[in-house]
Design a protein around this motif. Structure first.
Motif, PDB file in Angstrom:
ATOM      1  N   ASN A   1       0.832  -1.198   0.000  1.00  0.00           N
ATOM      2  CA  ASN A   1       0.000   0.000   0.000  1.00  0.00           C
ATOM      3  C   ASN A   1       0.869   1.251   0.000  1.00  0.00           C
ATOM      4  OD1 ASN A   1      -2.299  -1.583   0.088  1.00  0.00           O
ATOM      5  ND2 ASN A   1      -2.476  -1.469   2.305  1.00  0.00           N
ATOM      6  N   LYS A   2       2.005   1.178   0.702  1.00  0.00           N
ATOM      7  CA  LYS A   2       3.005   2.249   0.693  1.00  0.00           C
ATOM      8  C   LYS A   2       4.363   1.591   0.530  1.00  0.00           C
ATOM      9  CE  LYS A   2       0.488   5.532   3.552  1.00  0.00           C
ATOM     10  NZ  LYS A   2       0.432   6.275   4.811  1.00  0.00           N
ATOM     11  N   GLU A   3       5.084   1.994  -0.507  1.00  0.00           N
ATOM     12  CA  GLU A   3       6.380   1.396  -0.786  1.00  0.00           C
ATOM     13  C   GLU A   3       7.481   2.069   0.015  1.00  0.00           C
ATOM     14  OE1 GLU A   3       7.058   1.113  -4.970  1.00  0.00           O
ATOM     15  OE2 GLU A   3       5.291  -0.143  -5.278  1.00  0.00           O
TER      16      GLU A   3
ATOM     17  N   ARG B   1      10.582   1.927   6.080  1.00  0.00           N
ATOM     18  CA  ARG B   1       9.206   1.569   6.448  1.00  0.00           C
ATOM     19  C   ARG B   1       8.375   1.388   5.180  1.00  0.00           C
ATOM     20  NH1 ARG B   1       8.403   5.843   9.355  1.00  0.00           N
ATOM     21  NH2 ARG B   1       8.842   4.864  11.342  1.00  0.00           N
ATOM     22  N   CYS B   2       7.510   0.364   5.200  1.00  0.00           N
ATOM     23  CA  CYS B   2       6.536   0.173   4.128  1.00  0.00           C
ATOM     24  C   CYS B   2       5.236  -0.335   4.752  1.00  0.00           C
ATOM     25  CB  CYS B   2       7.046  -0.781   3.053  1.00  0.00           C
ATOM     26  SG  CYS B   2       7.381  -2.452   3.624  1.00  0.00           S
ATOM     27  N   GLU B   3       4.173  -0.279   3.962  1.00  0.00           N
ATOM     28  CA  GLU B   3       2.865  -0.731   4.441  1.00  0.00           C
ATOM     29  C   GLU B   3       2.357  -1.806   3.488  1.00  0.00           C
ATOM     30  OE1 GLU B   3      -1.546   1.142   4.994  1.00  0.00           O
ATOM     31  OE2 GLU B   3       0.153   2.381   5.630  1.00  0.00           O
ATOM     32  N   ILE B   4       1.930  -2.933   4.068  1.00  0.00           N
ATOM     33  CA  ILE B   4       1.452  -4.055   3.262  1.00  0.00           C
ATOM     34  C   ILE B   4      -0.063  -4.193   3.363  1.00  0.00           C
ATOM     35  CG2 ILE B   4       3.625  -5.338   3.320  1.00  0.00           C
ATOM     36  CD1 ILE B   4       2.569  -6.940   5.665  1.00  0.00           C
ATOM     37  N   SER B   5      -0.636  -4.909   2.402  1.00  0.00           N
ATOM     38  CA  SER B   5      -2.098  -5.013   2.317  1.00  0.00           C
ATOM     39  C   SER B   5      -2.701  -6.025   3.288  1.00  0.00           C
ATOM     40  CB  SER B   5      -2.503  -5.374   0.885  1.00  0.00           C
ATOM     41  OG  SER B   5      -1.944  -6.620   0.510  1.00  0.00           O
ATOM     42  N   LYS B   6      -1.903  -6.950   3.805  1.00  0.00           N
ATOM     43  CA  LYS B   6      -2.404  -7.952   4.749  1.00  0.00           C
ATOM     44  C   LYS B   6      -1.718  -7.765   6.089  1.00  0.00           C
ATOM     45  CE  LYS B   6      -3.586 -11.943   1.935  1.00  0.00           C
ATOM     46  NZ  LYS B   6      -3.263 -13.352   1.724  1.00  0.00           N
ATOM     47  N   PRO B   7      -2.442  -7.305   7.090  1.00  0.00           N
ATOM     48  CA  PRO B   7      -1.822  -7.121   8.396  1.00  0.00           C
ATOM     49  C   PRO B   7      -1.158  -8.398   8.891  1.00  0.00           C
ATOM     50  CG  PRO B   7      -4.000  -6.140   8.368  1.00  0.00           C
ATOM     51  CD  PRO B   7      -3.849  -6.918   7.081  1.00  0.00           C
ATOM     52  N   ASP B   8       0.033  -8.238   9.433  1.00  0.00           N
ATOM     53  CA  ASP B   8       0.810  -9.318  10.048  1.00  0.00           C
ATOM     54  C   ASP B   8       1.242 -10.416   9.083  1.00  0.00           C
ATOM     55  OD1 ASP B   8       0.713  -8.053  12.609  1.00  0.00           O
ATOM     56  OD2 ASP B   8      -1.334  -8.810  12.841  1.00  0.00           O
ATOM     57  N   ALA B   9       1.182 -10.165   7.761  1.00  0.00           N
ATOM     58  CA  ALA B   9       1.707 -11.146   6.801  1.00  0.00           C
ATOM     59  C   ALA B   9       3.227 -11.178   6.955  1.00  0.00           C
ATOM     60  CB  ALA B   9       1.322 -10.763   5.375  1.00  0.00           C
ATOM     61  N   PRO B  10       3.829 -12.348   6.852  1.00  0.00           N
ATOM     62  CA  PRO B  10       5.286 -12.405   7.023  1.00  0.00           C
ATOM     63  C   PRO B  10       5.999 -11.643   5.903  1.00  0.00           C
ATOM     64  CG  PRO B  10       4.431 -14.534   6.307  1.00  0.00           C
ATOM     65  CD  PRO B  10       3.247 -13.648   6.573  1.00  0.00           C
ATOM     66  N   VAL B  11       7.026 -10.891   6.273  1.00  0.00           N
ATOM     67  CA  VAL B  11       7.839 -10.174   5.301  1.00  0.00           C
ATOM     68  C   VAL B  11       9.298 -10.552   5.529  1.00  0.00           C
ATOM     69  CG1 VAL B  11       6.255  -8.229   5.062  1.00  0.00           C
ATOM     70  CG2 VAL B  11       8.089  -8.117   6.738  1.00  0.00           C
TER      71      VAL B  11
ATOM     72  N   LYS C   1       4.079  -4.399  12.743  1.00  0.00           N
ATOM     73  CA  LYS C   1       2.960  -4.020  13.599  1.00  0.00           C
ATOM     74  C   LYS C   1       1.761  -3.797  12.693  1.00  0.00           C
ATOM     75  CE  LYS C   1       3.430  -1.618  17.724  1.00  0.00           C
ATOM     76  NZ  LYS C   1       3.798  -0.413  18.471  1.00  0.00           N
ATOM     77  N   GLY C   2       0.837  -4.772  12.687  1.00  0.00           N
ATOM     78  CA  GLY C   2      -0.312  -4.665  11.787  1.00  0.00           C
ATOM     79  C   GLY C   2       0.150  -4.700  10.348  1.00  0.00           C
ATOM     80  N   SER C   3      -0.106  -3.634   9.606  1.00  0.00           N
ATOM     81  CA  SER C   3       0.265  -3.611   8.193  1.00  0.00           C
ATOM     82  C   SER C   3       1.532  -2.807   7.931  1.00  0.00           C
ATOM     83  CB  SER C   3      -0.893  -3.037   7.366  1.00  0.00           C
ATOM     84  OG  SER C   3      -1.180  -1.716   7.789  1.00  0.00           O
ATOM     85  N   VAL C   4       2.218  -2.357   8.990  1.00  0.00           N
ATOM     86  CA  VAL C   4       3.442  -1.567   8.823  1.00  0.00           C
ATOM     87  C   VAL C   4       4.662  -2.424   9.158  1.00  0.00           C
ATOM     88  CG1 VAL C   4       4.721   0.466   9.608  1.00  0.00           C
ATOM     89  CG2 VAL C   4       2.238   0.587   9.327  1.00  0.00           C
ATOM     90  N   ALA C   5       5.567  -2.528   8.180  1.00  0.00           N
ATOM     91  CA  ALA C   5       6.814  -3.268   8.358  1.00  0.00           C
ATOM     92  C   ALA C   5       7.960  -2.270   8.433  1.00  0.00           C
ATOM     93  CB  ALA C   5       7.033  -4.237   7.199  1.00  0.00           C
TER      94      ALA C   5
END
Length: 93
Positions: free
Chosen positions: A30-32, A47-57, A77-81
Motif C-alpha cells: 500500500n506504501k512502498e 518503512r513500508c505498508e502491506i495489504s495484509k496485516p501481520d503477513a510475514p515479510v 505491527k499490523g500492516s506496517v513493516a
C-alpha cells in the motif's frame, strides 16, 4: 486459507457436503519504501505498508536476507513493516 476444506450439513436423516476453496490473495504494498539518508553512527528507519496485516515479510540487502541482531531491528505491527538499522556505517549504503 485455513478455512478451506469439506463442510457437511447434517439433519440426522440426510446430509449434504460441499468443498470450500479459498483463493489466497497476494500481499501488496500500500506504501512502498522511500529513500532514506542517515548520518554515520546514527539510526536509519525503512518503512513500508502491506495489504495484509501481520503477513510475514523478509528484508534483504542486495540478495542477502537480513536477520535480527544488535544492528538490525525488524518490526511488523499490523500492516506496517519496519527495518531499523542502528549504528549506520558507509557499508550500509
Amino acid at each position: 486459507a485455513e478455512d478451506a476444506g469439506e463442510y457437511t450439513c447434517d439433519s440426522g436423516d440426510q446430509q449434504t457436503t460441499a468443498t470450500l476453496q479459498v483463493k489466497v490473495l497476494p500481499v501488496l504494498f500500500n506504501k512502498e519504501l522511500k529513500n532514506v539518508e542517515a548520518e554515520e553512527g546514527g539510526t536509519a528507519v525503512l518503512r513500508c505498508e502491506i495489504s495484509k496485516p501481520d503477513a510475514p515479510v523478509e528484508w534483504r540487502k542486495g540478495g542477502v536476507v537480513i536477520e535480527p541482531s544488535d544492528k538490525y531491528e525488524l518490526k511488523l505491527k499490523g500492516s506496517v513493516a519496519e527495518l531499523i538499522i542502528h549504528g549506520v556505517e558507509p557499508d550500509d549504503c
